[in-house]
Enzyme design. Sequence first.
Site, mmCIF file in Angstrom:
data_model
loop_
_atom_site.group_PDB
_atom_site.id
_atom_site.type_symbol
_atom_site.label_atom_id
_atom_site.label_comp_id
_atom_site.label_asym_id
_atom_site.label_seq_id
_atom_site.Cartn_x
_atom_site.Cartn_y
_atom_site.Cartn_z
ATOM 1 N N TYR A 143 -17.033 -51.146 4.482
ATOM 2 C CA TYR A 143 -16.918 -50.298 3.287
ATOM 3 C C TYR A 143 -16.003 -50.968 2.250
ATOM 4 O O TYR A 143 -16.394 -51.160 1.101
ATOM 5 C CB TYR A 143 -16.361 -48.940 3.707
ATOM 6 C CG TYR A 143 -16.248 -47.926 2.585
ATOM 7 C CD1 TYR A 143 -17.378 -47.302 2.059
ATOM 8 C CD2 TYR A 143 -14.995 -47.566 2.068
ATOM 9 C CE1 TYR A 143 -17.274 -46.355 1.048
ATOM 10 C CE2 TYR A 143 -14.886 -46.615 1.058
ATOM 11 C CZ TYR A 143 -16.025 -46.014 0.557
ATOM 12 O OH TYR A 143 -15.912 -45.078 -0.451
ATOM 13 N N GLY A 146 -17.362 -54.354 1.035
ATOM 14 C CA GLY A 146 -18.597 -54.096 0.280
ATOM 15 C C GLY A 146 -18.269 -53.611 -1.127
ATOM 16 O O GLY A 146 -18.851 -54.070 -2.117
ATOM 17 N N PRO A 271 -5.088 -46.512 6.505
ATOM 18 C CA PRO A 271 -3.999 -46.823 5.573
ATOM 19 C C PRO A 271 -2.798 -45.878 5.733
ATOM 20 O O PRO A 271 -2.968 -44.677 5.928
ATOM 21 C CB PRO A 271 -4.651 -46.657 4.198
ATOM 22 C CG PRO A 271 -6.111 -46.864 4.446
ATOM 23 C CD PRO A 271 -6.354 -46.301 5.813
HETATM 24 P P1 NAD Z 1 -21.599 -38.761 0.029
HETATM 25 O O1 NAD Z 1 -21.811 -39.402 1.334
HETATM 26 O O2 NAD Z 1 -21.597 -37.267 -0.044
HETATM 27 O O3 NAD Z 1 -22.643 -39.281 -1.051
HETATM 28 C C1 NAD Z 1 -23.241 -40.545 -1.006
HETATM 29 C C2 NAD Z 1 -24.706 -40.379 -1.380
HETATM 30 O O4 NAD Z 1 -25.332 -41.675 -1.388
HETATM 31 C C3 NAD Z 1 -25.469 -39.515 -0.365
HETATM 32 O O5 NAD Z 1 -26.273 -38.582 -1.044
HETATM 33 C C4 NAD Z 1 -26.308 -40.536 0.397
HETATM 34 O O6 NAD Z 1 -27.486 -39.979 0.943
HETATM 35 C C5 NAD Z 1 -26.564 -41.566 -0.676
HETATM 36 N N1 NAD Z 1 -26.871 -42.897 -0.136
HETATM 37 C C6 NAD Z 1 -26.214 -43.578 0.842
HETATM 38 N N2 NAD Z 1 -26.798 -44.773 1.061
HETATM 39 C C7 NAD Z 1 -27.854 -44.858 0.196
HETATM 40 C C8 NAD Z 1 -28.851 -45.832 -0.058
HETATM 41 N N3 NAD Z 1 -28.883 -46.979 0.637
HETATM 42 N N4 NAD Z 1 -29.783 -45.582 -1.021
HETATM 43 C C9 NAD Z 1 -29.777 -44.415 -1.714
HETATM 44 N N5 NAD Z 1 -28.854 -43.443 -1.506
HETATM 45 C C10 NAD Z 1 -27.903 -43.657 -0.563
HETATM 46 O O7 NAD Z 1 -20.210 -39.334 -0.542
HETATM 47 P P2 NAD Z 1 -19.382 -38.948 -1.849
HETATM 48 O O8 NAD Z 1 -18.047 -38.487 -1.396
HETATM 49 O O9 NAD Z 1 -20.184 -38.081 -2.736
HETATM 50 O O10 NAD Z 1 -19.199 -40.389 -2.502
HETATM 51 C C11 NAD Z 1 -19.989 -40.818 -3.614
HETATM 52 C C12 NAD Z 1 -19.496 -42.187 -4.060
HETATM 53 O O11 NAD Z 1 -18.116 -42.130 -4.433
HETATM 54 C C13 NAD Z 1 -19.618 -43.265 -2.992
HETATM 55 O O12 NAD Z 1 -20.018 -44.476 -3.590
HETATM 56 C C14 NAD Z 1 -18.207 -43.401 -2.473
HETATM 57 O O13 NAD Z 1 -17.952 -44.686 -1.972
HETATM 58 C C15 NAD Z 1 -17.380 -43.091 -3.707
HETATM 59 N N6 NAD Z 1 -16.039 -42.591 -3.358
HETATM 60 C C16 NAD Z 1 -15.875 -41.333 -2.866
HETATM 61 C C17 NAD Z 1 -14.602 -40.898 -2.533
HETATM 62 C C18 NAD Z 1 -14.328 -39.500 -2.013
HETATM 63 O O14 NAD Z 1 -13.169 -39.178 -1.714
HETATM 64 N N7 NAD Z 1 -15.302 -38.633 -1.916
HETATM 65 C C19 NAD Z 1 -13.496 -41.757 -2.669
HETATM 66 C C20 NAD Z 1 -13.724 -43.040 -3.140
HETATM 67 C C21 NAD Z 1 -15.004 -43.449 -3.509
HETATM 68 N N1 UDP Z 2 -7.623 -37.503 9.539
HETATM 69 C C1 UDP Z 2 -7.034 -36.661 10.476
HETATM 70 N N2 UDP Z 2 -7.822 -35.789 11.138
HETATM 71 C C2 UDP Z 2 -9.163 -35.664 10.901
HETATM 72 C C3 UDP Z 2 -9.756 -36.509 9.934
HETATM 73 C C4 UDP Z 2 -8.964 -37.429 9.277
HETATM 74 O O1 UDP Z 2 -5.815 -36.735 10.713
HETATM 75 O O2 UDP Z 2 -9.806 -34.802 11.542
HETATM 76 C C5 UDP Z 2 -6.756 -38.458 8.818
HETATM 77 C C6 UDP Z 2 -7.255 -39.889 8.800
HETATM 78 O O3 UDP Z 2 -6.790 -40.584 9.953
HETATM 79 C C7 UDP Z 2 -6.630 -40.411 7.507
HETATM 80 C C8 UDP Z 2 -6.632 -39.199 6.602
HETATM 81 O O4 UDP Z 2 -6.745 -38.057 7.448
HETATM 82 O O5 UDP Z 2 -5.313 -40.819 7.736
HETATM 83 C C9 UDP Z 2 -7.770 -39.186 5.584
HETATM 84 O O6 UDP Z 2 -8.969 -39.407 6.290
HETATM 85 P P1 UDP Z 2 -10.402 -39.379 5.579
HETATM 86 O O7 UDP Z 2 -11.385 -39.836 6.593
HETATM 87 O O8 UDP Z 2 -10.617 -38.069 4.926
HETATM 88 O O9 UDP Z 2 -10.275 -40.431 4.374
HETATM 89 P P2 UDP Z 2 -9.722 -41.940 4.255
HETATM 90 O O10 UDP Z 2 -9.037 -42.339 5.520
HETATM 91 O O11 UDP Z 2 -10.926 -42.761 3.971
HETATM 92 O O12 UDP Z 2 -8.776 -41.841 3.127
#
Ligand code: NAD
Ligand code: UDP
Length: 312
Positions: A143, A146, A271
């Site tokens: 992730y 990428g 992290p």
């Molecule tokens: P999510 O998993 O709910 O949404 C991702 C969407 O992308 C889904 O609808 C999934 O079906 C679609 N998808 C995945 N692979 C695909 C592919 N190969 N082709 C077409 N569609 C595909 O996640 P989200 O929380 O809504 O995140 C959306 C974006 O924001 C992502 O790029 C994620 O990396 C980024 N982001 C989210 C967060 C967060 O806290 N939610 C934080 C940082 C970055």
């Molecule tokens: N986490 C936790 N319990 C859970 C799910 C996540 O303690 O049931 C912790 C996880 O280890 C991380 C933080 O919560 O330290 C945020 O996790 P999340 O997967 O939401 O996002 P990311 O680690 O990608 O920020």
Amino acid sequence: MRILVTGGAGFIGSHLCERLLKQGHDVLCLDNFFTGSKENITHLMDDHRFELIRHDVTQPILLETDRIFNLACPASPIHYQYNPVKTIKTSVMGTIHMLGLAKRVKARILQASTSEVYGDPLVHPQPEDYWGNVNPVGIRSCYDEGKRVAETLMMDYHRQNGVDIRIVRIFNTYGPRMAQHDGRVVSNFIVQALKGEDITVYGDGSQTRSFCYVDDLIEGMLRLMDREGLTGPMNIGNPAETSILEFATRIIDLTGSSSRVVFKPLPSDDPRQRQPDITMAREKLGWAPVTDIDTGLRKTIDYFTRLLTRTG
Ligand code: NAD
Ligand code: UDP
């Protein structure tokens, strides 16, 4: 405008599609439904300006569009680690395909990047000019790396081909329509609390995160997309930082749950700390989050309460 949202049936994407329709745009929602769902966008289906395309961004596609929001990528660790090779393909090939499309039809493109590009940060809070501390060979690398390559591709298409780009680094975002079983901390803790199950804190819970309500994120993303002369990368997030243990207690209080906290092993490369420096967004976009954590969590808890009543 006609606007393409990849990942539009996901958590953030569905909120973005909704806001763009409200602004009067035509919206093309593209998704392969890996982690997204039709339920997230059912309420938009009757709008004649909304179109749904089932497609995988690892395959090329040709469309007419004025703007592209490239969000397609699983965001929760359990989902992006389920098929790590596919996760990298989605970020790298998906971004190449969307950049190729943007170049061809002269569309402006915004890439949804992430605070994960900072890895386990040694600088705190994280400003955009911090290069990060990412393990290239760990279980989160598919992730993190990428998304880092996706940023590189955005900058190179911009410098080499003049593509009009925006890069937003999204910090942990939460709100209604998060998937119930996607394993992220907000959905896990709320669902556990509502069901009276143990709240699973990984490690000792001293690691920190800074949670941003989805409406605030969308506002920041839209401002970045609309503003002329900016490419980013730009952090969008809420600087209110909390430890995960404090966060568990807060959810128990807000839900009035009788759940207790249990401690589980910390996943590798988790992290230690994360907090956005949002000086750039404040200065260049006049943006700052306006939703405090309790207000945002109450709305999210209401959503999961309704969902669990329906699904059991
Ligand atoms: P999510 O998993 O709910 O949404 C991702 C969407 O992308 C889904 O609808 C999934 O079906 C679609 N998808 C995945 N692979 C695909 C592919 N190969 N082709 C077409 N569609 C595909 O996640 P989200 O929380 O809504 O995140 C959306 C974006 O924001 C992502 O790029 C994620 O990396 C980024 N982001 C989210 C967060 C967060 O806290 N939610 C934080 C940082 C970055
Ligand atoms: N986490 C936790 N319990 C859970 C799910 C996540 O303690 O049931 C912790 C996880 O280890 C991380 C933080 O919560 O330290 C945020 O996790 P999340 O997967 O939401 O996002 P990311 O680690 O990608 O920020």
